[in-house]
Design a protein around this motif. Sequence first.
Motif, PDB file in Angstrom:
ATOM      1  N   GLU A  38     -12.415 -83.882   1.113  1.00 19.31           N
ATOM      2  CA  GLU A  38     -12.949 -83.413   2.309  1.00 19.31           C
ATOM      3  C   GLU A  38     -11.750 -83.580   3.608  1.00 19.31           C
ATOM      4  O   GLU A  38     -11.496 -82.522   4.408  1.00 19.31           O
ATOM      5  CB  GLU A  38     -14.105 -84.189   2.747  1.00 19.31           C
ATOM      6  N   TRP A  39     -11.264 -84.685   3.671  1.00 19.97           N
ATOM      7  CA  TRP A  39     -10.182 -85.117   4.583  1.00 19.97           C
ATOM      8  C   TRP A  39      -9.099 -83.986   4.683  1.00 19.97           C
ATOM      9  O   TRP A  39      -8.453 -83.321   5.636  1.00 19.97           O
ATOM     10  CB  TRP A  39      -9.611 -86.486   4.446  1.00 19.97           C
ATOM     11  N   LEU A  40      -8.665 -83.694   3.501  1.00 21.90           N
ATOM     12  CA  LEU A  40      -7.626 -82.695   3.402  1.00 21.90           C
ATOM     13  C   LEU A  40      -7.866 -81.368   3.711  1.00 21.90           C
ATOM     14  O   LEU A  40      -7.247 -80.505   4.431  1.00 21.90           O
ATOM     15  CB  LEU A  40      -7.040 -82.660   1.889  1.00 21.90           C
ATOM     16  N   ASN A  41      -9.230 -80.959   3.220  1.00 19.40           N
ATOM     17  CA  ASN A  41      -9.804 -79.730   3.553  1.00 19.40           C
ATOM     18  C   ASN A  41      -9.988 -79.640   5.162  1.00 19.40           C
ATOM     19  O   ASN A  41     -10.329 -78.382   5.673  1.00 19.40           O
ATOM     20  CB  ASN A  41     -11.047 -79.359   2.753  1.00 19.40           C
ATOM     21  N   GLU A  42     -10.022 -80.644   5.926  1.00 17.59           N
ATOM     22  CA  GLU A  42     -10.164 -80.646   7.398  1.00 17.59           C
ATOM     23  C   GLU A  42      -8.702 -80.216   8.253  1.00 17.59           C
ATOM     24  O   GLU A  42      -8.801 -80.161   9.146  1.00 17.59           O
ATOM     25  CB  GLU A  42     -10.707 -81.818   7.789  1.00 17.59           C
ATOM     26  N   GLY A  43      -7.758 -79.880   7.215  1.00 14.67           N
ATOM     27  CA  GLY A  43      -6.470 -79.649   7.832  1.00 14.67           C
ATOM     28  C   GLY A  43      -5.524 -80.585   7.901  1.00 14.67           C
ATOM     29  O   GLY A  43      -4.186 -80.428   8.217  1.00 14.67           O
ATOM     30  N   ASN A  44      -5.848 -81.772   7.222  1.00 10.08           N
ATOM     31  CA  ASN A  44      -4.562 -82.842   7.156  1.00 10.08           C
ATOM     32  C   ASN A  44      -3.775 -82.508   6.006  1.00 10.08           C
ATOM     33  O   ASN A  44      -4.252 -82.231   5.091  1.00 10.08           O
ATOM     34  CB  ASN A  44      -5.681 -84.190   7.053  1.00 10.08           C
ATOM     35  N   GLU A  45      -2.487 -82.919   6.377  1.00 12.13           N
ATOM     36  CA  GLU A  45      -1.537 -82.808   5.159  1.00 12.13           C
ATOM     37  C   GLU A  45      -0.607 -83.764   5.067  1.00 12.13           C
ATOM     38  O   GLU A  45       0.354 -83.748   5.828  1.00 12.13           O
ATOM     39  CB  GLU A  45      -0.929 -81.371   5.517  1.00 12.13           C
ATOM     40  N   PRO A  46      -0.807 -84.756   4.361  1.00 16.55           N
ATOM     41  CA  PRO A  46       0.087 -85.869   4.302  1.00 16.55           C
ATOM     42  C   PRO A  46       1.289 -85.649   3.588  1.00 16.55           C
ATOM     43  O   PRO A  46       1.587 -84.553   2.891  1.00 16.55           O
ATOM     44  CB  PRO A  46      -0.849 -86.989   3.364  1.00 16.55           C
ATOM     45  N   THR A  47       2.465 -86.541   3.801  1.00 12.73           N
ATOM     46  CA  THR A  47       3.550 -86.220   2.999  1.00 12.73           C
ATOM     47  C   THR A  47       3.710 -86.580   1.592  1.00 12.73           C
ATOM     48  O   THR A  47       4.414 -86.149   0.781  1.00 12.73           O
ATOM     49  CB  THR A  47       4.845 -87.204   3.687  1.00 12.73           C
ATOM     50  N   LEU A  48       2.775 -87.570   1.298  1.00  9.02           N
ATOM     51  CA  LEU A  48       2.633 -87.950  -0.089  1.00  9.02           C
ATOM     52  C   LEU A  48       1.156 -88.447  -0.582  1.00  9.02           C
ATOM     53  O   LEU A  48       0.653 -88.993   0.491  1.00  9.02           O
ATOM     54  CB  LEU A  48       3.591 -89.352  -0.304  1.00  9.02           C
ATOM     55  N   ILE A  49       0.924 -88.319  -1.681  1.00  9.79           N
ATOM     56  CA  ILE A  49      -0.603 -88.828  -2.104  1.00  9.79           C
ATOM     57  C   ILE A  49      -0.424 -89.990  -3.194  1.00  9.79           C
ATOM     58  O   ILE A  49       0.395 -89.615  -4.351  1.00  9.79           O
ATOM     59  CB  ILE A  49      -1.381 -87.680  -2.634  1.00  9.79           C
ATOM     60  N   ILE A  50      -0.828 -90.867  -3.237  1.00  8.64           N
ATOM     61  CA  ILE A  50      -0.950 -91.840  -4.354  1.00  8.64           C
ATOM     62  C   ILE A  50      -2.280 -92.190  -4.634  1.00  8.64           C
ATOM     63  O   ILE A  50      -3.241 -92.405  -3.785  1.00  8.64           O
ATOM     64  CB  ILE A  50      -0.168 -93.256  -3.805  1.00  8.64           C
ATOM     65  N   SER A  51      -2.500 -91.938  -5.890  1.00 13.96           N
ATOM     66  CA  SER A  51      -4.208 -92.175  -6.411  1.00 13.96           C
ATOM     67  C   SER A  51      -3.972 -93.117  -7.583  1.00 13.96           C
ATOM     68  O   SER A  51      -3.418 -93.118  -8.510  1.00 13.96           O
ATOM     69  CB  SER A  51      -4.497 -90.917  -6.855  1.00 13.96           C
ATOM     70  N   ASP A  52      -5.373 -93.822  -7.625  1.00  9.84           N
ATOM     71  CA  ASP A  52      -5.575 -94.492  -8.859  1.00  9.84           C
ATOM     72  C   ASP A  52      -6.080 -93.674  -9.973  1.00  9.84           C
ATOM     73  O   ASP A  52      -6.511 -92.435  -9.718  1.00  9.84           O
ATOM     74  CB  ASP A  52      -6.509 -95.514  -8.579  1.00  9.84           C
ATOM     75  N   LEU A  53      -5.854 -93.851 -11.406  1.00 14.70           N
ATOM     76  CA  LEU A  53      -6.454 -93.016 -12.309  1.00 14.70           C
ATOM     77  C   LEU A  53      -7.776 -93.306 -12.601  1.00 14.70           C
ATOM     78  O   LEU A  53      -8.584 -91.985 -12.624  1.00 14.70           O
ATOM     79  CB  LEU A  53      -5.549 -93.362 -13.731  1.00 14.70           C
ATOM     80  N   HIS A  54      -8.357 -94.376 -12.442  1.00 12.88           N
ATOM     81  CA  HIS A  54     -10.020 -94.472 -13.172  1.00 12.88           C
ATOM     82  C   HIS A  54     -10.557 -94.790 -11.753  1.00 12.88           C
ATOM     83  O   HIS A  54     -10.439 -95.693 -11.264  1.00 12.88           O
ATOM     84  CB  HIS A  54      -9.931 -95.789 -13.816  1.00 12.88           C
ATOM     85  N   MET A  55     -11.396 -94.013 -11.417  1.00 10.52           N
ATOM     86  CA  MET A  55     -12.300 -93.980 -10.273  1.00 10.52           C
ATOM     87  C   MET A  55     -13.616 -93.504 -10.895  1.00 10.52           C
ATOM     88  O   MET A  55     -13.870 -92.395 -11.601  1.00 10.52           O
ATOM     89  CB  MET A  55     -11.832 -93.356  -9.153  1.00 10.52           C
ATOM     90  N   PRO A  56     -14.962 -94.144 -10.080  1.00  4.28           N
ATOM     91  CA  PRO A  56     -15.992 -93.602 -10.674  1.00  4.28           C
ATOM     92  C   PRO A  56     -16.703 -92.179 -10.415  1.00  4.28           C
ATOM     93  O   PRO A  56     -17.001 -91.605 -11.277  1.00  4.28           O
ATOM     94  CB  PRO A  56     -17.257 -94.435  -9.882  1.00  4.28           C
ATOM     95  N   ARG A  57     -16.497 -91.542  -9.223  1.00  6.66           N
ATOM     96  CA  ARG A  57     -17.176 -90.173  -9.107  1.00  6.66           C
ATOM     97  C   ARG A  57     -16.302 -89.079  -9.543  1.00  6.66           C
ATOM     98  O   ARG A  57     -16.606 -88.152 -10.075  1.00  6.66           O
ATOM     99  CB  ARG A  57     -17.234 -90.145  -7.762  1.00  6.66           C
ATOM    100  N   MET A  58     -14.849 -89.403  -9.656  1.00  6.51           N
ATOM    101  CA  MET A  58     -13.853 -88.448  -9.770  1.00  6.51           C
ATOM    102  C   MET A  58     -12.456 -89.208 -10.123  1.00  6.51           C
ATOM    103  O   MET A  58     -12.233 -90.054  -9.576  1.00  6.51           O
ATOM    104  CB  MET A  58     -13.400 -87.289  -8.481  1.00  6.51           C
ATOM    105  N   ASN A  59     -11.994 -88.995 -11.431  1.00 11.62           N
ATOM    106  CA  ASN A  59     -10.933 -89.749 -11.877  1.00 11.62           C
ATOM    107  C   ASN A  59      -9.420 -89.017 -11.012  1.00 11.62           C
ATOM    108  O   ASN A  59      -9.502 -87.911 -10.585  1.00 11.62           O
ATOM    109  CB  ASN A  59     -10.983 -90.018 -13.369  1.00 11.62           C
TER     110      ASN A  59
END
Length: 119
Positions: A38-59
């Motif tokens: 949702e934050w990205l779709n608001e027009g935000n564009e980070p230089t880098l994305i770091i994400s965990d693999l295992h999360m409850p609603r969307m991995n």
Amino acid sequence: MKQILFVDDKPAIGKVLSAYLGKENELIYFEDPIRAIEWLNEGNEPTLIISDLHMPRMNGCEFLHYLKEHTLFKHIPFVMLSSEENSAERISLLEAGAEDYILKPFSPVELKNHVKKFL
């Protein structure tokens, strides 16, 4: 200042990253990939994305696939964090577009060195 989007369902890891990466970069943290999208779709564009693999609603794998399928986001470097030392999964994620795969627990200094090459 570079902007890093970090997504992990464990706030303690967000605090660690903020301490090590937040001095030189703006760290945007979400516990849920759906909120990050949702934050990205608001027009935000980070230089880098770091994400965990295992999360409850969307991995992290689903999050990675979503980003790499969308023209607006597919160019943003993506680093996956996981506690699983699974070679097949790591290869699959790298082939899907992740630029790096870092095992938890990680040294914050080591993570910082990995992240430097994408900033």
